[in-house]
Write an enzyme that holds these catalytic residues in place. Structure first.
Site, PDB file in Angstrom:
ATOM      1  N   GLN A  64       0.832  -1.204   0.000  1.00 23.65           N
ATOM      2  CA  GLN A  64       0.000   0.000   0.000  1.00 23.65           C
ATOM      3  C   GLN A  64       0.865   1.252   0.000  1.00 23.65           C
ATOM      4  O   GLN A  64       1.646   1.453   0.938  1.00 23.65           O
ATOM      5  CB  GLN A  64      -0.875  -0.027   1.259  1.00 23.65           C
ATOM      6  CG  GLN A  64      -1.779   1.164   1.431  1.00 23.65           C
ATOM      7  CD  GLN A  64      -2.422   1.190   2.809  1.00 23.65           C
ATOM      8  OE1 GLN A  64      -1.740   1.030   3.817  1.00 23.65           O
ATOM      9  NE2 GLN A  64      -3.724   1.379   2.872  1.00 23.65           N
ATOM     10  N   GLY A  65       0.749   2.080  -1.015  1.00 23.54           N
ATOM     11  CA  GLY A  65       1.518   3.321  -1.069  1.00 23.54           C
ATOM     12  C   GLY A  65       0.671   4.506  -0.655  1.00 23.54           C
ATOM     13  O   GLY A  65       0.044   5.162  -1.487  1.00 23.54           O
ATOM     14  N   TYR A  66       0.622   4.760   0.630  1.00 24.29           N
ATOM     15  CA  TYR A  66      -0.203   5.857   1.145  1.00 24.29           C
ATOM     16  C   TYR A  66       0.661   6.968   1.746  1.00 24.29           C
ATOM     17  O   TYR A  66       0.814   8.023   1.168  1.00 24.29           O
ATOM     18  CB  TYR A  66      -1.164   5.309   2.218  1.00 24.29           C
ATOM     19  CG  TYR A  66      -2.516   4.875   1.690  1.00 24.29           C
ATOM     20  CD1 TYR A  66      -2.643   4.319   0.420  1.00 24.29           C
ATOM     21  CD2 TYR A  66      -3.661   5.014   2.466  1.00 24.29           C
ATOM     22  CE1 TYR A  66      -3.893   3.917  -0.050  1.00 24.29           C
ATOM     23  CE2 TYR A  66      -4.908   4.614   1.998  1.00 24.29           C
ATOM     24  CZ  TYR A  66      -5.017   4.073   0.734  1.00 24.29           C
ATOM     25  OH  TYR A  66      -6.245   3.677   0.281  1.00 24.29           O
ATOM     26  N   SER A  67       1.230   6.697   2.948  1.00 22.83           N
ATOM     27  CA  SER A  67       1.954   7.748   3.669  1.00 22.83           C
ATOM     28  C   SER A  67       3.172   8.234   2.882  1.00 22.83           C
ATOM     29  O   SER A  67       3.765   7.488   2.115  1.00 22.83           O
ATOM     30  CB  SER A  67       2.453   7.226   5.019  1.00 22.83           C
ATOM     31  OG  SER A  67       1.383   6.867   5.825  1.00 22.83           O
TER      32      SER A  67
ATOM     33  N   SER B  51       4.265  -1.088   3.936  1.00 25.74           N
ATOM     34  CA  SER B  51       4.465  -2.400   4.564  1.00 25.74           C
ATOM     35  C   SER B  51       4.951  -3.402   3.537  1.00 25.74           C
ATOM     36  O   SER B  51       4.310  -3.571   2.494  1.00 25.74           O
ATOM     37  CB  SER B  51       3.152  -2.919   5.154  1.00 25.74           C
ATOM     38  OG  SER B  51       2.649  -1.992   6.064  1.00 25.74           O
TER      39      SER B  51
ATOM     40  N   GLU C 220      -8.848  -1.261   6.302  1.00 27.69           N
ATOM     41  CA  GLU C 220      -7.586  -1.441   7.011  1.00 27.69           C
ATOM     42  C   GLU C 220      -7.807  -1.379   8.517  1.00 27.69           C
ATOM     43  O   GLU C 220      -7.321  -2.220   9.259  1.00 27.69           O
ATOM     44  CB  GLU C 220      -6.576  -0.368   6.595  1.00 27.69           C
ATOM     45  CG  GLU C 220      -5.249  -0.521   7.340  1.00 27.69           C
ATOM     46  CD  GLU C 220      -4.186   0.510   6.956  1.00 27.69           C
ATOM     47  OE1 GLU C 220      -4.530   1.490   6.284  1.00 27.69           O
ATOM     48  OE2 GLU C 220      -3.029   0.309   7.336  1.00 27.69           O
TER      49      GLU C 220
ATOM     50  N   GLU D 256      -4.839   9.590  17.840  1.00 29.06           N
ATOM     51  CA  GLU D 256      -5.384  10.948  17.881  1.00 29.06           C
ATOM     52  C   GLU D 256      -6.313  11.190  16.678  1.00 29.06           C
ATOM     53  O   GLU D 256      -7.372  11.804  16.814  1.00 29.06           O
ATOM     54  CB  GLU D 256      -4.240  11.982  17.894  1.00 29.06           C
ATOM     55  CG  GLU D 256      -3.485  12.048  19.224  1.00 29.06           C
ATOM     56  CD  GLU D 256      -2.608  10.831  19.482  1.00 29.06           C
ATOM     57  OE1 GLU D 256      -2.289  10.096  18.523  1.00 29.06           O
ATOM     58  OE2 GLU D 256      -2.243  10.607  20.648  1.00 29.06           O
TER      59      GLU D 256
END
Lengths: 378, 404
Positions: free
Chosen positions: B135-138, B170, B252, B387
């Protein structure tokens, strides 16, 4: 485990919620308090009886409704929402359970219909110290020719100041701390040698200390077998604990709703205070705790009805978590409301006061954590 | 699939039971070992050969993805049938044949947002465990504020051109393909994001593992330099990626809270009360002699029990058609707290035995607990920080307003 209410249970829940809102609002408790009623409220008791709430756990053959703890839990949660003073916990849960579980045919036939109809208020007189310790029974029941003679004292018996009938937990054998040797006795409030000292309590619900001096009871007033009262008492106490946890859940939910409402109306610095992140996160954490605890209580209620073998564990889980929850939420309710929360005119203080009683009765969080650990072998 | 009458479910149960009996290898009915987990893909080594047989057989039935449509290789089962399969697998203690971000996250999103051709192309290989997805998110500059992502995607006529960097990807170094959020419009924030998939072997892709405080490297930094991506690998609409991203985050968060956490300790670690009994000792009544530790362990066990009951409750409510929306954020927040508390208690109960790093001086389970404790610190950060989850609860569940 049943988490979904049946149609009957849902209907009962709706009725109980509407009744608490319309007939037993917090203003009603204030009114009782201000006129010094000390939680004694025969008019409301009659209305509760009319709705059949006292007979929920009483089998139909004794004129009860014959539903179970899931149903009872809905009523307790509803009365918790408005912190109403009712004799339901003592009479409809503890009294009805002890008699149903352990009463003789004659005892059941005499008392269960009176419980179901709201005619008799029953109070279990158990604890002798300031902290719940159901095995620490020193009150003596000495065998005599015709029956038993009771001597001892009971502390903080809720509804003790207006009960018609007491269930006295006494020792017929052994020493304080032992389960064997505990026996249960039915003692009417006018028994000779029984004195009742009414208490003005912080939650305005009232309670009483009892003194028993040579109170004579007959053989027919013994519930179940002699020395074996614990076998009836413990499962009945668990029902009481679960019911009280359901009540506390209702109080926590109502206090939380009230707080959420305030967050969405009160403005400071030109902003709704609910837009401040420090308050948002605390509200979100409270909500998470509410949801987690709601599941424990639902599981414990249905656990009794399903006759599961882990009811003791579920009861301690429910009572410990509900105790922690109601302190968290009621303390935050006062803090979130700021100055107004400190005033008698506002309801938040009433929830905080009742919270202390809800925790202390039938074992607080630390009592039930200890029990839970023991049940889990450590 | 409208054949869930009780007698038909019973027949299905018999069929499943017989099939599992005949097809689940013996060693796949033993507790999972950490190093025998199958993630699939080209690099999968199948340490236990039975796990390969098991994956192939389950994959052919489509039972790695029981409820996905059969036309794409899924099991095509109804909810009730899928439950039967789950129950029967649990009955013989069958291991899950496949762990996969494709199964848990990308697949469900693709089934919802992908076009027909994409579903036909990608879903069967997810079901069979042939393709491992990451997964290429952050990004370094877009963590909690994910929509601030900057990885550039330009339209070059016959292809997309990607330049930028992802982080916390990941297992990017083990994956075959990536599903990726990219910026296709710089003038707007959420509405300028698109959802692309591409081969990790494409020219210009580089994945470098990141070493964590626990010593392990489950995440990578992933660099894209002039990576060319065919035009038909855009999922959903151009600039419509944020909707897919949010939906996928829900998948997720639910898969994380359903027990997919890093740092849960892995196999062989005892519950904290057992270490407390061994290392702290018990009094004459069998209580752990440190009353304070005992109470905190109990509090944790109660929290864990409450968590499990809440998962059950929300499953039952969903089954009964009741509204359970937004429980994902609550459960993700609670699961992180629960797991971190547990890991802290494990290390505390182990005492100095919980302070080892490597070598023979410390037991294997104790070393795992120590590293698991360090790894668990990520639980309240990955997949949405605690948060951020509290923000989601306050705004979407409680209806509290944004600060003006």
């Amino acid at each position: 485990m049943g988490f979904i209410l049946s149609e009957d249970e849902q209907m009962l829940r709706d009725t109980a919620m509407a009744f608490a809102r319309d007939e037993l609002p917090v203003t009603h408790l204030r009114e009782l308090r201000d006129r010094g009623a000390n939680g004694v409220d025969p008019a409301s008791r009659a209305k509760l009886a009319e709705l059949g709430f006292f007979g929920v756990l009483v089998p139909e053959e004794y004129d009860g409704v014959g539903l179970g703890m899931v149903a009872m839990g809905q009523i307790m949660e509803a009365q918790g929402r408005t912190i109403a003073a009712t004799p339901l916990l003592q009479t409809a849960v503890l009294g009805a359970s002890i008699l149903t579980l352990g009463g003789s045919e004659a005892q059941k036939a005499e008392w269960l219909p009176k419980i179901a109809s709201g005619e008799a208020t029953v109070a279990l007189a158990l604890d002798e110290g300031t902290h719940h310790a159901p095995l620490n029974i020193a009150t003596e029941a000495e065998r005599n020719g015709q029956g038993y003679t009771l001597n001892g004292a009971k502390r903080y018996v809720t509804d003790g100041h207006h009960a018609d009938l007491f269930i006295i937990v006494a020792r017929t054998f052994g020493e304080a701390g032992q389960a064997h040797g505990i026996s249960l006795f039915l003692v009417p409030n006018d028994a000779s040698g029984l004195s009742v000292q009414a208490l003005n309590t912080v939650d305005s619900h009232g309670a009483a200390h009892l003194h028993l001096e040579d109170v004579a009871v007959g053989e027919d007033q013994l519930i179940g077998a002699v020395d074996a009262g614990w076998e009836i008492l413990e499962p009945a106490l668990d029902r009481g604990r679960i019911a009280l946890a359901a009540e506390a859940l209702g109080s926590a939910q109502a206090a939380f709703d009230m707080t959420l409402d305030y967050l969405q109306t009160r403005k400071q610095f030109g902003q709704l205070i609910g837009s401040f992140q420090s308050l948002q996160h605390r509200a979100a954490k409270m909500f998470t705790e509410l949801e987690l605890t709601r599941s424990c209580i639902a599981a414990a209620l249905s656990g009794v009805d399903e006759n599961r073998n882990d009811v003791a564990e579920l009861a301690s889980l429910a009572k410990a978590r509900a105790s922690d929850l109601i302190h968290l939420v009621s303390n935050e309710t006062v803090q979130f409301h700021g100055g107004i929360g400190m005033t008698d005119a506002h309801d938040s203080g009433l929830y905080m006061k009742r919270a202390r009683v809800q925790e202390a009765l039938l074992g607080g969080a630390s009592f039930h954590r200890d029990r839970y650990a023991k049940l889990n072998g450590f | 699939m409208a054949f869930d009458a009780p007698e038909e479910l019973d027949a299905f149960r018999t069929e499943v039971r017989d099939w599992l009996e005949a097809n689940c290898p013996e060693s796949m009915r033993t507790p999972m070992k950490d190093d025998e987990i199958v993630w699939g893909g080209k690099r999968e080594k199948f340490k236990n050969p039975d796990s390969k047989v098991w994956l192939e057989r389950m994959g052919e039935k489509g039972w790695t993805a029981p409820e996905w449509p059969a036309e794409y290789g899924g099991g095509g089962l109804s909810k009730a049938q899928a439950r039967v399969l789950q129950q029967e697998m649990r009955r013989i203690k069958a291991r899950p044949p496949l762990f996969s971000f494709g199964l848990w996250m990308f697949g469900p999103a693709l089934l919802e947002f992908g076009n027909e051709e994409q579903k036909k192309r990608f879903i069967p290989d997810i079901v069979m465990g042939k393709t491992r997805w990451c997964q290429g998110y952050s990004e370094p500059g877009a963590g909690s504020d994910l929509a601030g992502l900057q990885t550039k995607c330009e339209d070059k006529g016959d292809h997309w051109l990607i330049n930028g960097q992802k982080v916390w990807t990941s297992y990017a170094d083990q994956a075959d393909w990536i599903f990726c959020l990219v910026r296709t419009d710089k003038t707007v924030k959420h509405e300028g994001i698109s959802f692309l998939v591409f081969d990790m072997e494409s020219e210009g892709v580089e994945a470098r593992p990141i070493k964590l405080i626990s010593g392990s490297s489950p995440f990578c930094e992933t660099f894209f330099t002039d990576v060319k991506v065919p035009k038909d690998q855009l999922v959903g609409k151009l600039n419509g990626g944020w909707t897919i991203a949010k939906r996928l985050l829900q998948f997720e968060r639910s898969s994380i809270s359903a027990g997919g956490f890093g740092g849960t300790g892995g196999s062989g670690i005892l519950p904290p009360q057992e270490y407390a009994k061994q290392h702290v000792g018990v009094d004459e009544t069998g209580r752990v002699s440190d009353g304070d530790l005992r109470a905190r362990i109990t509090d944790h066990l109660m929290y864990a029990k409450a968590f499990g009951l809440t998962v059950q409750r929300s499953t039952e409510q969903a089954k009964a058609g009741q509204e359970v929306g937004h429980t994902a954020s609550i459960m993700k927040y609670a699961a992180a707290k629960m797991n971190q508390d547990k890991c802290e208690l494990l290390v505390e109960a182990l005492g100095t035995d919980g302070l080892g790093w490597s070598g023979d001086g410390f037991a294997e389970d104790a070393k795992k607990a120590t590293r698991g404790w360090l790894r668990s610190k990520g639980n309240s950060i990955e997949g949405g920080t605690s948060e951020i989850n509290l923000n989601v609860i306050s705004k979407r569940v409680l209806g509290l307003r944004e600060h003006q």
